[in-house]
Design a protein around this motif. Structure first.
Motif, PDB file in Angstrom:
ATOM      1  N   GLY A 170       0.830  -1.200   0.000  1.00 16.60           N
ATOM      2  CA  GLY A 170       0.000   0.000   0.000  1.00 16.60           C
ATOM      3  C   GLY A 170       0.865   1.251   0.000  1.00 16.60           C
ATOM      4  O   GLY A 170       2.078   1.187  -0.231  1.00 16.60           O
ATOM      5  N   LEU A 171       0.249   2.384   0.266  1.00 16.49           N
ATOM      6  CA  LEU A 171       0.958   3.668   0.238  1.00 16.49           C
ATOM      7  C   LEU A 171       0.986   4.354   1.599  1.00 16.49           C
ATOM      8  O   LEU A 171       1.380   5.512   1.694  1.00 16.49           O
ATOM      9  CB  LEU A 171       0.301   4.596  -0.797  1.00 16.49           C
ATOM     10  CG  LEU A 171       0.391   4.133  -2.248  1.00 16.49           C
ATOM     11  CD1 LEU A 171      -0.335   5.105  -3.165  1.00 16.49           C
ATOM     12  CD2 LEU A 171       1.838   3.986  -2.688  1.00 16.49           C
ATOM     13  N   MET A 172       0.575   3.643   2.638  1.00 18.35           N
ATOM     14  CA  MET A 172       0.685   4.187   3.983  1.00 18.35           C
ATOM     15  C   MET A 172       2.066   3.881   4.556  1.00 18.35           C
ATOM     16  O   MET A 172       2.665   2.870   4.211  1.00 18.35           O
ATOM     17  CB  MET A 172      -0.394   3.598   4.894  1.00 18.35           C
ATOM     18  CG  MET A 172      -1.774   4.173   4.680  1.00 18.35           C
ATOM     19  SD  MET A 172      -2.964   3.411   5.806  1.00 18.35           S
ATOM     20  CE  MET A 172      -2.211   3.774   7.413  1.00 18.35           C
ATOM     21  N   PRO A 173       2.598   4.741   5.430  1.00 14.69           N
ATOM     22  CA  PRO A 173       3.919   4.475   6.024  1.00 14.69           C
ATOM     23  C   PRO A 173       3.882   3.268   6.955  1.00 14.69           C
ATOM     24  O   PRO A 173       2.847   2.952   7.542  1.00 14.69           O
ATOM     25  CB  PRO A 173       4.225   5.761   6.791  1.00 14.69           C
ATOM     26  CG  PRO A 173       2.889   6.371   7.070  1.00 14.69           C
ATOM     27  CD  PRO A 173       2.034   6.024   5.897  1.00 14.69           C
ATOM     28  N   TYR A 174       5.025   2.612   7.077  1.00 16.31           N
ATOM     29  CA  TYR A 174       5.152   1.510   8.032  1.00 16.31           C
ATOM     30  C   TYR A 174       5.170   2.059   9.460  1.00 16.31           C
ATOM     31  O   TYR A 174       5.520   3.213   9.689  1.00 16.31           O
ATOM     32  CB  TYR A 174       6.445   0.734   7.787  1.00 16.31           C
ATOM     33  CG  TYR A 174       6.501  -0.006   6.476  1.00 16.31           C
ATOM     34  CD1 TYR A 174       5.669  -1.089   6.236  1.00 16.31           C
ATOM     35  CD2 TYR A 174       7.401   0.359   5.483  1.00 16.31           C
ATOM     36  CE1 TYR A 174       5.721  -1.780   5.025  1.00 16.31           C
ATOM     37  CE2 TYR A 174       7.470  -0.317   4.279  1.00 16.31           C
ATOM     38  CZ  TYR A 174       6.630  -1.393   4.057  1.00 16.31           C
ATOM     39  OH  TYR A 174       6.684  -2.067   2.864  1.00 16.31           O
ATOM     40  N   ARG A 175       4.825   1.203  10.418  1.00 19.35           N
ATOM     41  CA  ARG A 175       4.930   1.565  11.830  1.00 19.35           C
ATOM     42  C   ARG A 175       6.381   1.384  12.269  1.00 19.35           C
ATOM     43  O   ARG A 175       6.777   0.305  12.734  1.00 19.35           O
ATOM     44  CB  ARG A 175       4.023   0.674  12.678  1.00 19.35           C
ATOM     45  CG  ARG A 175       2.561   1.070  12.699  1.00 19.35           C
ATOM     46  CD  ARG A 175       1.806   0.130  13.633  1.00 19.35           C
ATOM     47  NE  ARG A 175       0.389   0.445  13.705  1.00 19.35           N
ATOM     48  CZ  ARG A 175      -0.178   1.208  14.625  1.00 19.35           C
ATOM     49  NH1 ARG A 175       0.590   1.747  15.569  1.00 19.35           N
ATOM     50  NH2 ARG A 175      -1.471   1.427  14.626  1.00 19.35           N
ATOM     51  N   ARG A 176       7.171   2.418  12.142  1.00 20.87           N
ATOM     52  CA  ARG A 176       8.564   2.377  12.562  1.00 20.87           C
ATOM     53  C   ARG A 176       8.902   3.652  13.317  1.00 20.87           C
ATOM     54  O   ARG A 176       8.523   4.739  12.885  1.00 20.87           O
ATOM     55  CB  ARG A 176       9.483   2.193  11.356  1.00 20.87           C
ATOM     56  CG  ARG A 176       9.329   0.804  10.725  1.00 20.87           C
ATOM     57  CD  ARG A 176      10.065   0.649   9.436  1.00 20.87           C
ATOM     58  NE  ARG A 176       9.818  -0.672   8.848  1.00 20.87           N
ATOM     59  CZ  ARG A 176      10.155  -1.013   7.609  1.00 20.87           C
ATOM     60  NH1 ARG A 176      10.765  -0.123   6.833  1.00 20.87           N
ATOM     61  NH2 ARG A 176       9.888  -2.229   7.159  1.00 20.87           N
ATOM     62  N   ARG A 177       9.609   3.501  14.397  1.00 19.60           N
ATOM     63  CA  ARG A 177       9.857   4.615  15.303  1.00 19.60           C
ATOM     64  C   ARG A 177      10.623   5.747  14.635  1.00 19.60           C
ATOM     65  O   ARG A 177      11.576   5.532  13.893  1.00 19.60           O
ATOM     66  CB  ARG A 177      10.635   4.127  16.532  1.00 19.60           C
ATOM     67  CG  ARG A 177      10.883   5.203  17.564  1.00 19.60           C
ATOM     68  CD  ARG A 177      11.512   4.661  18.818  1.00 19.60           C
ATOM     69  NE  ARG A 177      12.831   4.102  18.578  1.00 19.60           N
ATOM     70  CZ  ARG A 177      13.727   3.884  19.535  1.00 19.60           C
ATOM     71  NH1 ARG A 177      13.419   4.158  20.796  1.00 19.60           N
ATOM     72  NH2 ARG A 177      14.897   3.368  19.250  1.00 19.60           N
TER      73      ARG A 177
END
Length: 373
Positions: free
Chosen positions: A310-317
């Motif tokens: 997809g085009l949403m950002p990953y959950r990364r700090r």
């Protein structure tokens, strides 16, 4: 005649054996039926059905913000389909294009809007935060330099355009203004949203107008810009900085302290297609940038209902480390030598941030920080 019988018999035997092979292959297919959904699951990691409500709200907040421009344009076009609204919309566009000069004069910052719980969910998604290395007294103006640009600069939005990470509480008396391209203020409705966030134009006049307001006023410039976004790959920190002297000159002209900010994790929230120098993709992206003033990185992230497409950002700090201020002596016409001297101090502080915190916040790095341009 005898030869003919032998030939037909052999042909019959071959045909029957091949037929048996085909039938056996068909029977094997029936025993192992096709499972397209199962194959899809093998490649795409879907979101579990049971997810905490808080995480769902975080994902929703990021999804809404990531598509805000699309929703604003769609809403404007839908309103244009109602003829009775044309006079109002025409007056609005005239006001946007010819009358409203807020993007060049400090915006229309709304503390209430910046403090909405929506932004808290937005920041907690990654999660995004900042690390304060020293006090910044509000008795002078400031120019924050934000690195790296990343694909979109989500960390810059969290830290300097909202109160989701608590900037005003950590630095009382300092009013931050995140700067962006002037073209963003031509998008109906979207411009009013970012103006309420305190976002302003990155033009030279806008920078000067904000800093002229005196002590406590601050601008944040994402220094690398569009060129640096093409270098935004996970595990890397390739900065476009050596030739960027304009923000340093502005700081000297207004006697504003320079504060380098390095955002660990900014490059990790999207995956970009390989576009090393010399590739066709890189050449096309640079031509697009030269033509339109911005570029289009080809990237992907996760989706609303899956974790890897997809085009949403990953959950990364994301952790933005705010470094020590570099005090400059005010000068209306600084020389190139004076500017480069301050730039070297700025780079030294930026390298100090990297070397001090890389083992804590960049453990998955593939190489060290590099100033490529």
């Amino acid at each position: 005649m005898e030869v003919r019988k032998v030939f037909t018999s052999a042909a019959r035997n071959v045909s029957s054996s091949s037929l048996r092979e085909r039938l056996s292959s068909l029977s094997s297919l029936t025993t192992t039926p096709l499972k397209p959904v199962a194959n899809l699951h093998a490649h795409i990691e879907f979101v579990p059905a049971k997810i905490p409500r808080k995480r769902r709200l975080q994902t929703l907040a990021v999804a809404i913000w990531s598509t805000t421009i699309i929703w604003c344009i769609t809403a404007f076009l839908l309103l244009c389909s109602f003829p009775p609204l044309w006079p109002i919309l025409a007056a609005y566009m005239l006001w946007v294009v010819y009358i409203d000069k807020s993007p060049e004069n400090g915006g229309r910052l709304s503390p209430t809007f910046r403090s909405m719980s929506f932004w808290r969910y937005f920041a907690d998604y990654y999660p995004a935060s900042f690390l304060k290395t020293c006090e910044l007294p509000p008795d002078r103006p400031y120019v924050f330099g934000y690195h790296p640009h990343g694909i979109i600069g989500m960390g810059a939005i969290c830290t300097f355009a909202t109160e989701s990470t608590g900037f005003s509480a950590a630095f009382p008396g300092i009013i931050p203004h995140l700067l962006t391209l002037a073209s963003n203020f031509r998008v109906p409705f979207y411009r009013d949203i970012i103006l309420a966030m305190g976002v302003c134009s990155v033009s030279k006049q806008s920078c000067s107008n904000i800093l002229k307001k005196g002590p406590g006023n601050a601008i944040t410039i994402v220094v690398g810009g569009a060129a640096e976004s093409l270098s935004a790959h996970p595990g890397t920190a390739d900065l476009t900085l050596r030739k960027r002297l304009g923000f340093i000159k502005i700081a000297i002209q207004h006697g504003a302290d320079l504060v380098p900010v390095f955002s660990f994790g900014e490059n990790d929230i999207f995956q970009q297609m390989p576009n090393q120098k010399g590739t066709t993709l890189y050449t096309l992206q640079k031509k697009f940038q030269n033509l339109f003033g911005f570029t289009l990185p080809l990237f992907h992230g996760r989706g609303l209902l899956n974790y890897n497409l997809g085009l949403m950002p990953y959950r990364r700090r994301i952790v933005a480390v705010i470094g020590h201020p570099i005090h400059v002596v005010q000068c209306d016409k600084p020389t190139l030598e004076e500017i480069t001297h301050v730039q070297q101090q700025y780079i030294d502080e930026l390298m100090w941030i990297w070397n001090t915190y890389k083992d804590e916040f960049a453990r998955t790095r593939t190489r060290e920080l590099s100033i490529i341009e």
